[in-house]
Design an enzyme around this catalytic site. Structure first.
Site, mmCIF file in Angstrom:
data_model
loop_
_atom_site.group_PDB
_atom_site.id
_atom_site.type_symbol
_atom_site.label_atom_id
_atom_site.label_comp_id
_atom_site.label_asym_id
_atom_site.label_seq_id
_atom_site.Cartn_x
_atom_site.Cartn_y
_atom_site.Cartn_z
ATOM 1 N N CYS A 1 -0.205 1.811 -11.695
ATOM 2 C CA CYS A 1 1.026 1.103 -11.344
ATOM 3 C C CYS A 1 1.995 1.992 -10.584
ATOM 4 O O CYS A 1 2.902 1.486 -9.901
ATOM 5 C CB CYS A 1 1.692 0.546 -12.598
ATOM 6 S SG CYS A 1 2.134 1.791 -13.826
ATOM 7 N N ASN A 2 1.819 3.308 -10.673
ATOM 8 C CA ASN A 2 2.759 4.220 -10.023
ATOM 9 C C ASN A 2 2.171 5.017 -8.867
ATOM 10 O O ASN A 2 2.866 5.845 -8.285
ATOM 11 C CB ASN A 2 3.322 5.218 -11.044
ATOM 12 C CG ASN A 2 4.230 4.546 -12.036
ATOM 13 O OD1 ASN A 2 4.987 3.654 -11.689
ATOM 14 N ND2 ASN A 2 4.149 4.951 -13.300
ATOM 15 N N ALA B 1 7.535 -2.007 -16.339
ATOM 16 C CA ALA B 1 6.415 -2.178 -17.275
ATOM 17 C C ALA B 1 5.388 -1.062 -17.164
ATOM 18 O O ALA B 1 4.214 -1.260 -17.456
ATOM 19 C CB ALA B 1 5.744 -3.539 -17.034
ATOM 20 N N VAL C 1 6.517 4.392 -19.263
ATOM 21 C CA VAL C 1 7.813 4.591 -19.910
ATOM 22 C C VAL C 1 8.249 3.310 -20.605
ATOM 23 O O VAL C 1 8.747 3.324 -21.735
ATOM 24 C CB VAL C 1 8.875 5.022 -18.882
ATOM 25 C CG1 VAL C 1 10.222 5.232 -19.568
ATOM 26 C CG2 VAL C 1 8.445 6.297 -18.176
#
Length: 463
Positions: free
Chosen positions: A50-51, A219, A222
């Protein structure tokens, strides 16, 4: 051949672009196939979370490999390369190795030290193996990286570094809320089962957020850690807001939260007691105007923001609004044991540096090994030819005398070759290491082609 890492992450690209660049497990084989069918890419692994989306490759030329990988990323994103390039980072050889080792240790994550990335790296490598795009070079790199990641989490306290940021931030936020039980509870706040239990009302020390409505924005890892922590702290109404609601589904399912989109933020901020944001966006997610409007009609209820993002998700100017408290990473540095956190990070960085040096030395030795083997094989053949010729000229030597002659000749050749072969293996791990092997081939007129068993030794078996 050389290693190349090209990608974009939460530090270099906005969320919208990261979402376009995401490569699902179903799409990964196709992308991997496109990469290795390109002119200059020999092996490839795609790491997409996601990052971040990153491509690690063994390429035959730097510029050609970079062009092939960049073009592939452009097609994946559906964005012109001219628009994508400013958000890309490129790491070559030692920097590529160091970047992957840092990633797998959690040093490059939004939440420093998070261990989820270790499993994601393992999954990316396995996917490339199944697609047939990870050969010996990337197998050695990724297997070493996973070992380094395990070492970082078992031999240092890196896990605690990121978790402490969230936990200390939430402790400060809870103190700012000044929660009083049971008077502080809103009359319409109930537990997940429809009622607030007596235990929840009395256990103020272990559950400082009892009765609080918590809004989590983002989401990622973290957000997941925050959800688990605030649930344990007693929060009864938990909402997760994300640009893509589907990504928040797992957090919602695991922690009994509601999922909303970012368009719902103005309403949800107004309803919350505590807002925790960690989106990795490049611009503000919660503006001053949004908070100002949300503050109307709260009847003195405090509103606390915990901004765990870098750069800021929440406009720092909201601190000027009555009843609003903002805790961000800058203020957390004062509360955290900075010396201990720094020590944890430095320990992992030292581990990564040591492992990178060791890996590059082994990689260099492996790459120069065919040249060294070819040189010694050529020398051995020349020695044998000359000894055969000498034997015919000295027919009267007995076996013992002949053994002394052959031993002396071979020792002389071995001593002459020892220094250059040892030195070229030492130099091969540094910048321009391939040039030394090339020099040996030119000086001794060595053949370009060597047996496969010599040209592709297993890096993982090197001492």
């Amino acid at each position: 051949m050389s290693l190349l890492a090209v990608g974009l992450n939460h530090r270099t690209a906005p969320n919208a672009l990261l979402e376009l660049a995401a490569v699902s497990g179903d799409d990964a084989p196709k992308v991997l196939g496109e990469l290795v069918q390109a002119d200059h890419v020999v092996e490839a692994v795609v790491l997409s979370t996601c990052n971040r989306t990153e491509i690690y490759a063994e390429v035959d030329t730097f510029h050609g490999g970079l062009a092939d990988i960049s073009d592939t990323l452009s097609r994946v994103c559906g964005v012109e390369l001219s628009e994508l390039s400013p958000h890309l980072y490129v790491h070559h050889e030692a920097r590529a190795v160091g970047h992957l080792f840092s990633v797998v240790c959690g040093l490059d994550s939004m939440l420093v030290g998070e261990s989820q990335i270790l499993g994601q790296v393992r999954g990316a490598f396995r996917g490339a193996q199944e697609a047939g795009t990870a050969g010996g070079a990337l197998a050695a790199l990724f297997q070493t990286a996973m070992r380094v990641g395990k070492r970082a989490h078992s031999e240092t306290s890196i896990d605690a570094a990121g978790a402490s940021i969230v936990s200390v931030g939430l402790q400060i936020a809870a103190g700012s809320l000044d929660v009083q039980r049971p008077e502080r509870l809103s009359t319409d706040v109930t537990g997940l089962d429809g009622a607030t239990s007596e235990a929840e009302l009395t256990d103020s020390a272990s559950q400082p957020l009892v009765g609080c409505r918590v809004l989590i924005i983002g989401a990622g890892s973290v957000g997941g850690l925050t959800a688990a922590t605030v649930r344990r702290a007693g929060a009864v109404d938990l909402v997760v807001a994300n640009r893509t609601p589907a990504r928040a589904a797992a957090i919602a399912e695991n922690h009994g939260a509601r999922v909303v989109g970012l368009a719902d933020l103005p309403h949800e901020v107004g309803q919350a007691d505590l807002v925790v944001s960690s989106t990795g966006a490049t611009g503000l997610v919660v503006t001053y105007e949004m908070v100002e409007a949300a503050s109307v009609g709260r009847s003195g209820r405090p509103l606390v923001f915990l901004d765990l993002a870098l750069p800021h998700d929440i406009d720092p100017a909201v601190r000027a609004l009555p009843g609003v408290t903002l805790v961000d990473l800058e203020s957390l540095r004062v509360a955290l044991d900075g010396a201990q956190v720094s020590h944890d990070l430095e320990a992992v960085r030292a581990l990564v540096a040591s492992e990178v040096a060791g890996f590059l030395n082994k990689r260099g030795a492996v790459r120069v090994a065919p040249t060294v083997v070819a040189l010694r094989a050529q020398a051995a053949a020349i020695v044998q030819d000359e000894l055969d010729r000498l034997r015919g000229r000295l027919p009267d030597l007995d076996a013992r005398e002949w053994e002394m002659v052959t031993g002396t000749v071979r020792r002389v050749v071995d001593k002459l070759l020892h220094a250059p072969t040892v030195r070229v293996q030492q130099l091969a791990g540094g910048p321009g290491g391939d040039s030394y092997a090339e020099a040996l081939r030119e000086l001794f007129d060595l053949p370009r082609e060597v047996p496969a068993v010599v040209s592709a030794p297993d890096l993982l078996e090197q001492p």
